[in-house]
Design a protein around this motif. Sequence first.
Motif, mmCIF file in Angstrom:
data_model
loop_
_atom_site.group_PDB
_atom_site.id
_atom_site.type_symbol
_atom_site.label_atom_id
_atom_site.label_comp_id
_atom_site.label_asym_id
_atom_site.label_seq_id
_atom_site.Cartn_x
_atom_site.Cartn_y
_atom_site.Cartn_z
ATOM 1 N N LEU A 206 -91.064 111.414 -0.285
ATOM 2 C CA LEU A 206 -91.958 110.431 0.340
ATOM 3 C C LEU A 206 -91.256 109.736 1.498
ATOM 4 C CD1 LEU A 206 -94.440 108.585 0.515
ATOM 5 C CD2 LEU A 206 -93.408 107.166 -1.271
ATOM 6 N N ILE A 207 -90.022 109.312 1.282
ATOM 7 C CA ILE A 207 -89.268 108.618 2.334
ATOM 8 C C ILE A 207 -89.095 109.520 3.546
ATOM 9 C CG2 ILE A 207 -87.003 107.671 2.919
ATOM 10 C CD1 ILE A 207 -86.883 106.709 -0.055
ATOM 11 N N SER A 208 -88.774 110.789 3.320
ATOM 12 C CA SER A 208 -88.513 111.705 4.435
ATOM 13 C C SER A 208 -89.766 112.010 5.235
ATOM 14 C CB SER A 208 -87.898 113.006 3.910
ATOM 15 O OG SER A 208 -88.824 113.733 3.135
ATOM 16 N N LYS A 209 -90.932 111.975 4.585
ATOM 17 C CA LYS A 209 -92.177 112.346 5.267
ATOM 18 C C LYS A 209 -92.953 111.147 5.811
ATOM 19 C CE LYS A 209 -92.993 116.696 2.798
ATOM 20 N NZ LYS A 209 -93.908 117.446 1.901
ATOM 21 N N HIS A 210 -92.684 109.979 5.281
ATOM 22 C CA HIS A 210 -93.486 108.816 5.672
ATOM 23 C C HIS A 210 -93.117 108.327 7.073
ATOM 24 C CE1 HIS A 210 -95.844 105.188 5.295
ATOM 25 N NE2 HIS A 210 -94.797 104.475 5.638
ATOM 26 N N ALA A 212 -92.757 105.352 9.022
ATOM 27 C CA ALA A 212 -92.658 103.899 8.864
ATOM 28 C C ALA A 212 -93.002 103.156 10.146
ATOM 29 C CB ALA A 212 -91.264 103.513 8.394
ATOM 30 N N THR A 213 -93.061 103.857 11.283
ATOM 31 C CA THR A 213 -93.477 103.195 12.530
ATOM 32 C C THR A 213 -94.978 102.958 12.534
ATOM 33 O OG1 THR A 213 -93.767 105.303 13.694
ATOM 34 C CG2 THR A 213 -91.590 104.275 13.795
ATOM 35 N N GLU A 214 -95.694 103.758 11.773
ATOM 36 C CA GLU A 214 -97.139 103.577 11.674
ATOM 37 C C GLU A 214 -97.492 102.543 10.614
ATOM 38 O OE1 GLU A 214 -101.071 106.179 10.397
ATOM 39 O OE2 GLU A 214 -99.349 107.210 11.276
ATOM 40 N N LYS A 215 -96.855 102.678 9.454
ATOM 41 C CA LYS A 215 -97.050 101.725 8.363
ATOM 42 C C LYS A 215 -95.721 101.507 7.664
ATOM 43 C CE LYS A 215 -101.853 102.043 6.856
ATOM 44 N NZ LYS A 215 -102.704 102.198 5.639
ATOM 45 N N PRO A 216 -95.296 100.269 7.466
ATOM 46 C CA PRO A 216 -94.087 100.052 6.668
ATOM 47 C C PRO A 216 -94.331 100.523 5.244
ATOM 48 C CG PRO A 216 -95.203 97.971 7.102
ATOM 49 C CD PRO A 216 -95.897 99.002 7.929
ATOM 50 N N LEU A 217 -93.254 100.848 4.565
ATOM 51 C CA LEU A 217 -93.330 101.440 3.231
ATOM 52 C C LEU A 217 -93.042 100.404 2.150
ATOM 53 C CD1 LEU A 217 -93.502 103.979 1.403
ATOM 54 C CD2 LEU A 217 -91.042 104.295 1.799
ATOM 55 N N PHE A 218 -93.906 100.352 1.161
ATOM 56 C CA PHE A 218 -93.640 99.606 -0.074
ATOM 57 C C PHE A 218 -93.546 100.640 -1.186
ATOM 58 C CE2 PHE A 218 -94.753 97.584 -4.046
ATOM 59 C CZ PHE A 218 -94.075 96.378 -3.994
ATOM 60 N N LEU A 219 -92.329 100.896 -1.647
ATOM 61 C CA LEU A 219 -92.080 101.916 -2.672
ATOM 62 C C LEU A 219 -91.575 101.254 -3.943
ATOM 63 C CD1 LEU A 219 -91.649 104.757 -3.837
ATOM 64 C CD2 LEU A 219 -89.471 104.845 -2.576
ATOM 65 N N PHE A 220 -92.272 101.496 -5.028
ATOM 66 C CA PHE A 220 -91.884 101.009 -6.344
ATOM 67 C C PHE A 220 -91.486 102.228 -7.171
ATOM 68 C CE2 PHE A 220 -93.700 98.837 -10.435
ATOM 69 C CZ PHE A 220 -92.420 98.634 -10.906
ATOM 70 N N LEU A 221 -90.179 102.481 -7.260
ATOM 71 C CA LEU A 221 -89.663 103.594 -8.055
ATOM 72 C C LEU A 221 -89.412 103.073 -9.465
ATOM 73 C CD1 LEU A 221 -88.628 106.421 -8.554
ATOM 74 C CD2 LEU A 221 -86.478 105.792 -7.416
ATOM 75 N N SER A 222 -90.345 103.370 -10.349
ATOM 76 C CA SER A 222 -90.346 102.836 -11.712
ATOM 77 C C SER A 222 -89.795 103.922 -12.640
ATOM 78 C CB SER A 222 -91.779 102.449 -12.098
ATOM 79 O OG SER A 222 -91.836 101.872 -13.361
ATOM 80 N N GLU A 223 -88.493 103.865 -12.852
ATOM 81 C CA GLU A 223 -87.778 104.944 -13.538
ATOM 82 C C GLU A 223 -88.105 104.990 -15.034
ATOM 83 O OE1 GLU A 223 -85.680 107.059 -12.007
ATOM 84 O OE2 GLU A 223 -84.665 106.030 -10.345
ATOM 85 N N LEU A 224 -87.984 106.190 -15.615
ATOM 86 C CA LEU A 224 -88.008 106.337 -17.071
ATOM 87 C C LEU A 224 -86.653 105.941 -17.661
ATOM 88 C CD1 LEU A 224 -89.113 107.347 -19.809
ATOM 89 C CD2 LEU A 224 -88.503 109.659 -19.104
ATOM 90 N N ALA A 225 -85.596 106.297 -16.980
ATOM 91 C CA ALA A 225 -84.232 106.080 -17.483
ATOM 92 C C ALA A 225 -83.878 104.596 -17.540
ATOM 93 C CB ALA A 225 -83.231 106.811 -16.580
ATOM 94 N N PRO A 226 -83.106 104.221 -18.582
ATOM 95 C CA PRO A 226 -82.665 105.046 -19.705
ATOM 96 C C PRO A 226 -83.471 104.810 -20.992
ATOM 97 C CG PRO A 226 -81.251 103.141 -19.547
ATOM 98 C CD PRO A 226 -82.324 102.963 -18.500
ATOM 99 N N HIS A 227 -84.783 104.608 -20.866
ATOM 100 C CA HIS A 227 -85.643 104.417 -22.033
ATOM 101 C C HIS A 227 -85.566 105.638 -22.943
ATOM 102 C CE1 HIS A 227 -89.259 103.681 -24.456
ATOM 103 N NE2 HIS A 227 -89.387 102.488 -23.895
ATOM 104 N N ALA A 228 -85.722 105.432 -24.239
ATOM 105 C CA ALA A 228 -85.747 106.536 -25.195
ATOM 106 C C ALA A 228 -87.021 107.350 -25.030
ATOM 107 C CB ALA A 228 -85.655 105.998 -26.618
ATOM 108 N N GLY A 229 -86.928 108.632 -25.382
ATOM 109 C CA GLY A 229 -88.098 109.496 -25.427
ATOM 110 C C GLY A 229 -88.697 109.509 -26.829
#
Length: 605
Positions: A206-210, A212-229
Motif C-alpha cells: 500500500l505504501i509503495s503504490k499510494h 501521498a501527493t494526491e491524498k495523505p495516508l492514514f494507515l492503521f496496521l493492526s497486527e495479530l502478533a503476538p496474540h495467541a491463536g
Amino acid sequence: MHKIMWNFRQALTITLLCFNVLTSAQSNDKPNIVIILADDLGVDDVSFRGANQFLTPNIDALAYSGVILKNLYTAPMCTPSRSALLTGKYPIHTGMQHYVIPNYQPWGLPLNETTIAQVFKEHGYYTSIIGKWHQGFSRKAYTPTKRGFDQHFGYLGAYVDYYNQTLDATAQNLSLGHDFRDNLAVSREHVGTYVTDLLTDAATELISKHDATEKPLFLFLSELAPHAGNDDTPLQAPPEEVEKFAYIKDVNRRTYAAMVSKLDQSVGAVIDALANKGILNNTILLFLSDNGGPTAGLHATTASNYPFRGQKNSPWEGGIRSSGVIWSPLLENLGTVWKQQIYIGDLLPTLAAAANIQLDTQQMNLDGLNLWSALKYGYDAVEREIVHNIDDIFQYVSYGKGKWKFINGTTDDGIYDGWLSVRQNDNSAELDPRAANYKESIMNTTVWQHLTAINAKAALSGSANITKLRQDAAINCMLGNVTQHTACEPLVGPCLFDIDVDPCEHNNLYESMSDGTVVQELLKRVAYFRESAHAPNNKPLDPKCDPRLYDGEWTWWEDVQDGVDDDHNADGGDSAMNLRLNGLLLTLSFGTLFVINLLKYSCRL
C-alpha cells in the motif's frame, strides 16, 4: 458580446480559483500517519525497556530516534482499547467496557459513534486498516469500510490462526470458521502464509503504490502478533525464526520470542517502505500495544509485564500500561523519554491537531485530550484524569487522577492479581547473544539509519544517549526505603496507590488516607463517571452465527438471516451509491468539457 465574454471570464476566474483552493486543500501539506498496534504485547517484551532475553532492535531504534511514551495507558482488553483509539472516548461512554466481542455475539461499536478514520477521511486522507478489527461484524454496517476506512485487508473478529486464518468456536458448540477479508470480499488466496508476513506485505505494498501527493495516508496496521491463536496451537512462528531463540529453555517462551521478532521485523519493513517511497520525512509514526500481555490463564503467551502487577484483563498497571513510541520530524524533542500520562483515547484529538484538523471536541463528547503541543515541545505538566474502567458486571473500578490510582474489586477472583513476570538476570544463559553489543545492534538497523538521516541532531544525541534512554524508559518501583507495605486486597476493600512512587502497586494507602480530601475527591469522580456510563452493549451467543451455515466463513450473519445481504453479493448494498457517484462523475465531465471549450474560446479573443 464583450460584456458577455467578461462575465464568462469572471465566472471562469472564480471557477479556477475554486479549483485551486480545492486542489491546495488536497495537497500533501498534512503529515501521513502510520499507527502500528501490537496485540497483547507484554510491557517488558520490547527491549528498550531494559529486557535482554530477546531483543526488538527495530522497535528500539524507533524508540531512541523518537519519543518514548513512558506512561501510555490503554484499556485492559482488545475491544475496549480499540474502541477508545477509534472514538477518543472512554469505553464506559460507548458501551464497550465489559470484556471483548466474541465472534459469536451480535453487537459492535455503536453506529452513531464517529471514528478516527471518518475524521481523517473527511479531511482528505486515504484511510486503511490492515489486520485486526474486533469492533463487531454481525452486521455489515459494523465493519471497517462502513466506519470510515477506504480499505480493509485482514480479519473481522478476535484473532485467527497464524496460518489457516480460522477461529475455532467448537467449545461453544459452533464450528471452525475462516475469517479473512479483502475489503468486504472473502479472501482465501493467502491461506498458509504466516499472518504477520501477510499483513506486513499488504502494508508495504500500500505504501509503495499510494500517491501521498494526491491524498495523505492514514494507515492503521493492526497486527495479530503476538496474540495467541486457537487453543490447539496458540503460539506459532516460522521454525527458522523459532530456532534463533534456541537458547531459551521454555519452548512456549521461545516461540513467543519468535512471534515478537516477526512483529519487530514488520515494524522495520514498514519504515523501510516509507523511506523508499520518499514520504518518511512527512510522516508521524506511532507504535504501541492495545493492552498488557496475558502471562497466564486464557490465551496465555508467557508475555512479560515486569515489574508491574497483574496482566491483560485486570485493573493493575500490568493490564493497562503499553510500551509506546512516537516519531515525527514535527516533534521538537526527539531522542527523549516523555513522562506525561497519555491515554489511548487521546490519540484521536492529538493526531488530528498534528494534522491541523480542527475538532469540535464538545460536540463529539470526547474524553481524549489534545496533547499535541505538550508532546511536540516535550513538557509534561498536564494532570491527566483517566477512567481505566468501571465494569459493573465484573464489579471493579480502576481510576486514576495524576499520581493517584484508585482500585476497588478485580477480575477472575483475583487469581492473576500478583506480580506474574520475572526478568532474566544479566548473567543468565538465556540472554539474546546480541545483547552483548546492544548499542551496535540498534545502530546497525535500517530503521536507525533512515530516521537519524532525517534528524541528524537525534542521531548525535541518540547514539550517545541510548544507554541513558534505556535506563529512563525502565520502570523503577522505588520502594526500597519503605520498610512496611500495606497490602491491597481489592476483593476485601478499596486500594489507593501513589503511582509516581509506587508504579508496581505494592503499598495500599487507602486506609491511611480514607478521611482526607484526596480519597473523597476520587470517590466523587468515580461516582460521576458511573452516572454517565453507557450500559454495556454485550449480548449472548447467537447460534445463527455458526460458520457452517455460511460456507465455513465468519460473516455478518444478522444481515444474511434478515435477507438483506449474503456473501455472494458483498458490495450489493452500495449499488445506489455507485449510481449516484457515476451520475456525479458524468456531470463533472460535462462541466470539465465546458471549461475547456470556454478556455479555447477565450484564448482566441
